[in-house]
Design an enzyme around this catalytic site. Structure first.
Site, PDB file in Angstrom:
ATOM      1  N   LYS A   1      19.815  67.491  76.887  1.00 61.02           N
ATOM      2  CA  LYS A   1      19.591  67.389  75.308  1.00 61.02           C
ATOM      3  C   LYS A   1      19.856  66.002  74.731  1.00 61.02           C
ATOM      4  O   LYS A   1      19.422  65.772  73.740  1.00 61.02           O
ATOM      5  CB  LYS A   1      20.312  68.687  75.017  1.00 61.02           C
ATOM      6  CG  LYS A   1      21.774  68.620  74.940  1.00 61.02           C
ATOM      7  CD  LYS A   1      22.772  68.370  73.652  1.00 61.02           C
ATOM      8  CE  LYS A   1      24.224  68.734  74.144  1.00 61.02           C
ATOM      9  NZ  LYS A   1      25.010  67.542  73.331  1.00 61.02           N
TER      10      LYS A   1
ATOM     11  N   LEU B   1      23.298  59.055  93.375  1.00 62.61           N
ATOM     12  CA  LEU B   1      22.244  58.718  94.059  1.00 62.61           C
ATOM     13  C   LEU B   1      21.655  59.739  95.036  1.00 62.61           C
ATOM     14  O   LEU B   1      21.315  59.778  96.158  1.00 62.61           O
ATOM     15  CB  LEU B   1      22.238  57.422  94.913  1.00 62.61           C
ATOM     16  CG  LEU B   1      21.986  56.186  94.095  1.00 62.61           C
ATOM     17  CD1 LEU B   1      22.001  55.218  94.783  1.00 62.61           C
ATOM     18  CD2 LEU B   1      20.663  55.956  93.082  1.00 62.61           C
TER      19      LEU B   1
ATOM     20  N   CYS C   1      24.698  68.961  78.749  1.00 68.44           N
ATOM     21  CA  CYS C   1      24.677  67.715  78.176  1.00 68.44           C
ATOM     22  C   CYS C   1      23.399  66.816  78.368  1.00 68.44           C
ATOM     23  O   CYS C   1      22.657  66.199  77.666  1.00 68.44           O
ATOM     24  CB  CYS C   1      25.965  66.988  78.521  1.00 68.44           C
ATOM     25  SG  CYS C   1      27.409  67.827  77.983  1.00 68.44           S
TER      26      CYS C   1
HETATM   27  N1  NAD Z   1      30.819  70.526  78.167  1.00 68.13           N
HETATM   28  C1  NAD Z   1      30.653  69.367  78.651  1.00 68.13           C
HETATM   29  O1  NAD Z   1      31.104  68.779  79.830  1.00 68.13           O
HETATM   30  C2  NAD Z   1      30.834  68.083  77.668  1.00 68.13           C
HETATM   31  C3  NAD Z   1      31.387  66.762  77.849  1.00 68.13           C
HETATM   32  C4  NAD Z   1      31.315  65.996  76.987  1.00 68.13           C
HETATM   33  C5  NAD Z   1      30.780  66.102  75.609  1.00 68.13           C
HETATM   34  N2  NAD Z   1      30.398  67.302  75.469  1.00 68.13           N
HETATM   35  C6  NAD Z   1      30.008  67.519  73.679  1.00 68.13           C
HETATM   36  O2  NAD Z   1      31.052  68.357  73.438  1.00 68.13           O
HETATM   37  C7  NAD Z   1      30.425  69.338  72.256  1.00 68.13           C
HETATM   38  C8  NAD Z   1      30.732  70.546  72.609  1.00 68.13           C
HETATM   39  O3  NAD Z   1      30.216  71.112  74.001  1.00 68.13           O
HETATM   40  P1  NAD Z   1      30.666  72.360  74.794  1.00 68.13           P
HETATM   41  O4  NAD Z   1      30.105  72.172  76.104  1.00 68.13           O
HETATM   42  O5  NAD Z   1      32.130  72.652  74.687  1.00 68.13           O
HETATM   43  O6  NAD Z   1      29.963  73.595  73.798  1.00 68.13           O
HETATM   44  P2  NAD Z   1      30.167  75.072  73.843  1.00 68.13           P
HETATM   45  O7  NAD Z   1      29.018  75.565  73.342  1.00 68.13           O
HETATM   46  O8  NAD Z   1      30.920  75.476  75.186  1.00 68.13           O
HETATM   47  O9  NAD Z   1      31.302  75.127  72.609  1.00 68.13           O
HETATM   48  C9  NAD Z   1      31.151  74.992  71.327  1.00 68.13           C
HETATM   49  C10 NAD Z   1      32.056  76.063  70.562  1.00 68.13           C
HETATM   50  O10 NAD Z   1      32.171  75.619  69.156  1.00 68.13           O
HETATM   51  C11 NAD Z   1      32.268  76.866  68.590  1.00 68.13           C
HETATM   52  N3  NAD Z   1      31.687  76.697  67.130  1.00 68.13           N
HETATM   53  C12 NAD Z   1      30.465  76.647  66.659  1.00 68.13           C
HETATM   54  N4  NAD Z   1      30.499  76.516  65.324  1.00 68.13           N
HETATM   55  C13 NAD Z   1      31.892  76.596  64.879  1.00 68.13           C
HETATM   56  C14 NAD Z   1      32.422  76.362  63.610  1.00 68.13           C
HETATM   57  N5  NAD Z   1      31.749  76.199  62.710  1.00 68.13           N
HETATM   58  N6  NAD Z   1      33.938  76.204  63.776  1.00 68.13           N
HETATM   59  C15 NAD Z   1      34.371  76.498  64.785  1.00 68.13           C
HETATM   60  N7  NAD Z   1      34.048  76.832  66.075  1.00 68.13           N
HETATM   61  C16 NAD Z   1      32.746  76.680  66.074  1.00 68.13           C
HETATM   62  C17 NAD Z   1      31.312  77.740  69.497  1.00 68.13           C
HETATM   63  O11 NAD Z   1      31.757  79.235  69.099  1.00 68.13           O
HETATM   64  C18 NAD Z   1      31.785  77.354  70.841  1.00 68.13           C
HETATM   65  O12 NAD Z   1      32.961  78.288  71.240  1.00 68.13           O
HETATM   66  C19 NAD Z   1      28.992  68.918  72.604  1.00 68.13           C
HETATM   67  O13 NAD Z   1      28.359  68.015  71.433  1.00 68.13           O
HETATM   68  C20 NAD Z   1      28.579  68.311  73.998  1.00 68.13           C
HETATM   69  O14 NAD Z   1      27.602  67.425  73.871  1.00 68.13           O
HETATM   70  C21 NAD Z   1      30.483  68.470  76.061  1.00 68.13           C
END
Ligand code: NAD
Length: 439
Positions: free
Chosen positions: A267, A254, A264
């Site tokens: 999107k 809040l 996150c």
């Molecule tokens: N960052 C957060 O705080 C958080 C928290 C909860 C959930 N999420 C979810 O987790 C997911 C990842 O988020 P993030 O923040 O870590 O993203 P990010 O962009 O930091 O990491 C994604 C990674 O995946 C790799 N990648 C892409 N295609 C690939 C493939 N075919 N094979 C192997 N590696 C591949 C990329 O090179 C990158 O390093 C998203 O769906 C996000 O919504 C993120």
């Protein structure tokens, strides 16, 4: 257990090292060669408190490796999918191309009895679709959805000590098999009595998007109250304190200010709306459009407030922006409200210098037209106004007396309601904040 983690970004890299801490043997796979090289060299490719120590500890056990070749994931009992699911260009929907590509590549190594456990945030229906694909190509291989709730800035703690575990499982006996494997992965966490919700795919997928929608709504609610406070002369901080004393409401999330950003919340609420539309249930989530609108209006209001404070014009005014990351204790600048405001100020003629304790390199790379400085003092040299847009501890703890020496005029805009208003005004600063009277 032998585990693979596909995608080693903010989520996957921390997950991989944490799984070693839980006793497993882990290979992390990523298509980004530079990222893999850094991780192999025990260097964190991003700023996350405690992560580099964890990484070094995990690598020293000899039970952690990183690779760009998915063939190295062969033999893992559980394959965690941690790739990105960004917003599609020009649409609200999530871009699932990375998830699809990761699963496609895994099919070459997947064996019956192994589980693909999705952690990425996906639109409801994705797990069922992938389960059909995986089951069709590798009969006996299973899909589960195990959404992740970590917060950047607390990722290590949140991964090793989550407040709940959620498993989306296939129906029938396969569900029991997948659940037992996930319980084995998380054995120390399960043994502590961490609440666990074992459910179907759709519920597990929705838990994540519903949680993020709720948090976004709570932030936009208080920011809508801030708009009203500005119209009436009321004080949103005191309002939040007062309503937050009610246990049913709670004080967390809040804090009125510049609103949410990052990779996150924005999107995820948009993808949720898009998916609801596809399912013919768009009316259920139209309120999220307003949540998004309120949030984006805060950025515009911040620019307006800066113009007001700078005597009605931004032209040629020197403005220091403290904060580039979308939140403190992170170098993540995805959809950063601070950088959004900094860029708008610059486009409207202000001379802007941005600083951040961790995100300057990322900022320079993604926003090359902005000017960056290493320290708050450097950014604020001869400034006509200082905007605090990310609530880093370093900025909350600035000494307003000493800091006042470097600026041309003592005007501060507290975009996060994070500063001690009394101390700053006592030091001769004009203090302004969203949702609060001029100080
Ligand atoms: N960052 C957060 O705080 C958080 C928290 C909860 C959930 N999420 C979810 O987790 C997911 C990842 O988020 P993030 O923040 O870590 O993203 P990010 O962009 O930091 O990491 C994604 C990674 O995946 C790799 N990648 C892409 N295609 C690939 C493939 N075919 N094979 C192997 N590696 C591949 C990329 O090179 C990158 O390093 C998203 O769906 C996000 O919504 C993120």
């Amino acid at each position: 257990m032998r585990i693979s983690v596909i995608g080693c970004g903010y989520l996957g890299a921390v997950h991989a090292a944490s799984m070693v801490e839980l006793g497993h043997e882990v290979v992390g796979v990523d298509v980004d060669e530079k990222r893999v090289a850094a991780l192999c060299a025990a260097r964190a490719p991003f700023y996350e408190p405690g992560f580099e120590d964890l990484l070094q500890r995990a690598l020293a056990t000899g039970r952690l490796g990183f690779s760009t070749d998915v063939a190295d994931a062969a033999g893992a009992q559980v394959h965690f999918l941690c790739v990105g699911t960004p917003q599609k260009h020009g649409e609200y929907a999530a871009d699932l191309r990375y998830v699809d590509a990761a699963v496609e590549s895994l099919l070459a190594v997947l064996q019956p009895g192994e589980v693909v456990a999705g952690k990425s945030t996906v639109p409801v229906g994705t797990a069922a679709r992938l389960a059909d694909l995986v089951g069709g190509k590798v009969p006996g291989a299973l899909v589960a959805w195990n959404p992740e709730f970590l917060r950047e800035g607390f990722a290590v703690q949140d991964t090793l000590h989550p407040d709940r575990l959620v498993y989306g499982l296939p129906a029938g006996p396969d569900g029991g098999t997948a659940e037992r494997l996930l319980d084995e992965v998380y054995a120390p966490i399960v043994a502590r009595g961490t609440p666990k919700v074992a459910t179907d795919y759709a519920t597990a997928e929705m838990v994540k998007t519903a949680a993020n929608s709720f948090l976004a709504t709570k932030i936009s609610f208080i920011n809508a109250m801030a708009e009203l406070c500005e119209a009436t002369g009321a004080d949103v901080k005191q309002l939040a304190d007062a309503i937050g004393h009610d246990d049913r409401i709670g004080r967390r999330f809040l804090n009125a200010g510049l609103g949410f950003g990052g990779g996150c919340l924005p999107k995820d609420i948009r993808a949720f709306m898009a998916r609801a539309g596809e399912l013919g249930a768009d009316q259920a989530l139209t309120f999220l459009r307003e949540v998004d609108n309120i949030n984006m209006r805060r950025r515009i209001r911040m620019v307006e407030l800066a113009r007001e404070v700078l005597d009605g014009s931004l032209l040629g005014k020197r403005v220091a922006v403290l904060g580039a990351a979308f939140k403190p204790d992170s170098d993540d600048i995805r959809d950063s409200p601070a950088l959004n405001v900094a860029a708008q100020l610059q486009l409207q003629g202000a001379v802007v210098r941005v600083t951040d304790p961790a995100a300057v390199d990322n900022g320079r790379r993604e926003w090359p037209h902005l000017d960056f400085a290493a320290t708050p003092e450097e950014a604020a040299e001869r400034a006509n106004a200082v905007l605090v847009l990310t609530e880093w501890r370093q900025y909350r703890e600035l000494d307003p007396v000493a800091f006042g020496e470097v600026v041309a005029s003592r005007r501060v805009l507290d975009g996060r309601n994070a500063l001690d208003r009394e101390a700053w005004t006592a030091a001769g600063w004009t203090y302004r904040a969203l949702g609060r009277r001029a100080g």
